[in-house]
Design a protein around this motif. Sequence first.
Motif, PDB file in Angstrom:
ATOM      1  N   GLY A 133     -17.462  -8.010 -13.380  1.00  0.00           N
ATOM      2  CA  GLY A 133     -18.362  -9.152 -13.476  1.00  0.00           C
ATOM      3  C   GLY A 133     -18.530  -9.917 -12.185  1.00  0.00           C
ATOM      4  O   GLY A 133     -19.535 -10.617 -11.998  1.00  0.00           O
ATOM      5  N   LYS A 134     -17.566  -9.820 -11.277  1.00  0.00           N
ATOM      6  CA  LYS A 134     -17.641 -10.545 -10.013  1.00  0.00           C
ATOM      7  C   LYS A 134     -17.807  -9.634  -8.803  1.00  0.00           C
ATOM      8  O   LYS A 134     -18.015 -10.114  -7.692  1.00  0.00           O
ATOM      9  CB  LYS A 134     -16.386 -11.409  -9.819  1.00  0.00           C
ATOM     10  N   GLY A 135     -17.697  -8.323  -9.007  1.00  0.00           N
ATOM     11  CA  GLY A 135     -17.747  -7.430  -7.862  1.00  0.00           C
ATOM     12  C   GLY A 135     -16.534  -7.576  -6.975  1.00  0.00           C
ATOM     13  O   GLY A 135     -16.619  -7.396  -5.756  1.00  0.00           O
ATOM     14  N   CYS A 136     -15.376  -7.889  -7.576  1.00  0.00           N
ATOM     15  CA  CYS A 136     -14.119  -8.033  -6.839  1.00  0.00           C
ATOM     16  C   CYS A 136     -13.240  -6.810  -7.083  1.00  0.00           C
ATOM     17  O   CYS A 136     -13.165  -6.297  -8.205  1.00  0.00           O
ATOM     18  CB  CYS A 136     -13.350  -9.268  -7.291  1.00  0.00           C
ATOM     19  N   LEU A 137     -12.532  -6.375  -6.043  1.00  0.00           N
ATOM     20  CA  LEU A 137     -11.684  -5.195  -6.127  1.00  0.00           C
ATOM     21  C   LEU A 137     -10.266  -5.543  -5.694  1.00  0.00           C
ATOM     22  O   LEU A 137     -10.063  -6.175  -4.652  1.00  0.00           O
ATOM     23  CB  LEU A 137     -12.221  -4.084  -5.226  1.00  0.00           C
ATOM     24  N   SER A 138      -9.300  -5.144  -6.501  1.00  0.00           N
ATOM     25  CA  SER A 138      -7.896  -5.279  -6.127  1.00  0.00           C
ATOM     26  C   SER A 138      -7.247  -3.916  -6.257  1.00  0.00           C
ATOM     27  O   SER A 138      -7.852  -2.970  -6.782  1.00  0.00           O
ATOM     28  CB  SER A 138      -7.195  -6.332  -6.993  1.00  0.00           C
ATOM     29  N   TYR A 139      -6.007  -3.793  -5.794  1.00  0.00           N
ATOM     30  CA  TYR A 139      -5.396  -2.469  -5.680  1.00  0.00           C
ATOM     31  C   TYR A 139      -3.933  -2.494  -6.102  1.00  0.00           C
ATOM     32  O   TYR A 139      -3.217  -3.480  -5.873  1.00  0.00           O
ATOM     33  CB  TYR A 139      -5.502  -1.958  -4.235  1.00  0.00           C
ATOM     34  N   VAL A 140      -3.520  -1.388  -6.714  1.00  0.00           N
ATOM     35  CA  VAL A 140      -2.118  -1.134  -7.020  1.00  0.00           C
ATOM     36  C   VAL A 140      -1.744   0.169  -6.322  1.00  0.00           C
ATOM     37  O   VAL A 140      -2.347   1.219  -6.573  1.00  0.00           O
ATOM     38  CB  VAL A 140      -1.885  -1.023  -8.541  1.00  0.00           C
ATOM     39  N   ILE A 141      -0.771   0.087  -5.423  1.00  0.00           N
ATOM     40  CA  ILE A 141      -0.302   1.255  -4.671  1.00  0.00           C
ATOM     41  C   ILE A 141       1.101   1.580  -5.181  1.00  0.00           C
ATOM     42  O   ILE A 141       1.999   0.731  -5.124  1.00  0.00           O
ATOM     43  CB  ILE A 141      -0.253   0.960  -3.164  1.00  0.00           C
ATOM     44  N   THR A 145       8.959   4.425  -7.976  1.00  0.00           N
ATOM     45  CA  THR A 145       8.933   3.340  -8.962  1.00  0.00           C
ATOM     46  C   THR A 145       8.606   1.994  -8.319  1.00  0.00           C
ATOM     47  O   THR A 145       8.777   0.959  -8.957  1.00  0.00           O
ATOM     48  CB  THR A 145      10.281   3.237  -9.699  1.00  0.00           C
ATOM     49  N   GLU A 146       8.125   2.020  -7.071  1.00  0.00           N
ATOM     50  CA  GLU A 146       7.794   0.773  -6.381  1.00  0.00           C
ATOM     51  C   GLU A 146       6.288   0.629  -6.216  1.00  0.00           C
ATOM     52  O   GLU A 146       5.583   1.617  -6.000  1.00  0.00           O
ATOM     53  CB  GLU A 146       8.475   0.714  -5.005  1.00  0.00           C
ATOM     54  N   VAL A 147       5.831  -0.615  -6.313  1.00  0.00           N
ATOM     55  CA  VAL A 147       4.398  -0.915  -6.260  1.00  0.00           C
ATOM     56  C   VAL A 147       4.130  -2.068  -5.310  1.00  0.00           C
ATOM     57  O   VAL A 147       4.883  -3.047  -5.258  1.00  0.00           O
ATOM     58  CB  VAL A 147       3.877  -1.269  -7.680  1.00  0.00           C
ATOM     59  N   ILE A 148       3.028  -1.940  -4.574  1.00  0.00           N
ATOM     60  CA  ILE A 148       2.425  -3.061  -3.846  1.00  0.00           C
ATOM     61  C   ILE A 148       1.115  -3.391  -4.543  1.00  0.00           C
ATOM     62  O   ILE A 148       0.319  -2.489  -4.828  1.00  0.00           O
ATOM     63  CB  ILE A 148       2.145  -2.717  -2.371  1.00  0.00           C
ATOM     64  N   VAL A 149       0.880  -4.673  -4.815  1.00  0.00           N
ATOM     65  CA  VAL A 149      -0.387  -5.127  -5.377  1.00  0.00           C
ATOM     66  C   VAL A 149      -1.141  -5.868  -4.280  1.00  0.00           C
ATOM     67  O   VAL A 149      -0.577  -6.740  -3.610  1.00  0.00           O
ATOM     68  CB  VAL A 149      -0.173  -6.050  -6.594  1.00  0.00           C
ATOM     69  N   VAL A 150      -2.406  -5.522  -4.106  1.00  0.00           N
ATOM     70  CA  VAL A 150      -3.225  -6.105  -3.041  1.00  0.00           C
ATOM     71  C   VAL A 150      -4.416  -6.831  -3.652  1.00  0.00           C
ATOM     72  O   VAL A 150      -5.145  -6.273  -4.480  1.00  0.00           O
ATOM     73  CB  VAL A 150      -3.711  -5.020  -2.060  1.00  0.00           C
TER      74      VAL A 150
END
Length: 402
Positions: A133-141, A145-150
Amino acid sequence: MSAEHATTVERLLEKADAGEPFLLLDVRNDDEYAAWKVEGRRPIATLHIPYFYFVEDPGLVAQVPSDRREVLVLCAKGGSSAFVAELLREAGSIAKNVEGGMIAYGDYLQAVRVPLDADEAEHFEIWQLNRRGKGCLSYVIRCGTEVIVVDPSRNIRAYERFVEQLGARIVRVFDTHVHADHISGGPELARLSGASYCVAAGNGGELKHAVTPVRDGDVIRLGDAPGRTLAVRVVVTPGHTPGSTSFLVGRRHLLTGDTIFVSGIGRPDLGGYVVEWGRVLYHTLHERLGALQDDVVILPAHYADASEIRDDGVVAGRLGAIRRTALELQIRSEEAFVEAMQSALSAPPEIYARIIAANLGTLQVEAEEAVEWELGKNQCAASGHEGPRREAHLPMPEERKP
């Protein structure tokens, strides 16, 4: 309301993207409808008749096309549309209310796995979470078992659930920059996860959040299996904001924030310094990013419209193709670039200044305020790019036109 009489934003978008036949009846007021509409990857047959017309004349439902297509009724929050959907069902239509309305549309996150080369896909994952709805993108790498969220949005529970489904844990949270169009969930997600949080405000930014600073060229290791870690390299890319930072994941996937998009670049005026920030952005685009190979995959924090979503559901582009097609990247002098920015940019929404303050941590915002502040598409690009229209509008009944 029974399940058979309601649908979700997720299901609406699934039907629209697949080209399934239905009619979207939008019953919001004229100004709300003009400012922000539902976009699918294929055209949506849309009819706009404000709710109050049905209140004044319930018989108006007879003029809604009755060709046995399902009618999905939409308003701002889901209340007015429920009333109209009930009127339509009483008149014999197959009508469902879109639960949560445009607010739900603005919050919905669609997770899509980013394709990687075979050897990298065995090693790590990149997930793009598209806030349609906003054209926003986020990421999960994820690596092991470890994750970075961007660039997480404020709906942090959605990220927590998603990471839980991956069988992983959040160890770092990054914001590529201090966002202007939406409230970041970064500080709170990091706090609840016990993860470190990184964002840079740049010179003159009054950042109140506790952050773990990173420097240009730093290599962050992700992963808990011996010999199976992932390198994430910090690439400082100022210009959209003084603190804008990109992250190179693996060999060639670059998370660029709002520095560069798949069809253009980020605007350099949101702090009120279009000349100063424009000069910096020019050098970032031609020097910092100029040193990268054409096969680098750009994964931005925003997109203009649904035409930029690829067939695989991902918003991404090769740097070489963007260099050839983005008009702003064809400008070869700093002065001409700044002049182009000055002439192309309209004033940003007034609320952006308050959102920036909230994301710096200098202004507190209540949950209901945050919803109101974020209504509408992002306006973070340097140009008013518009792709193909994704709506097939039906005319309003003649006798109801103002």
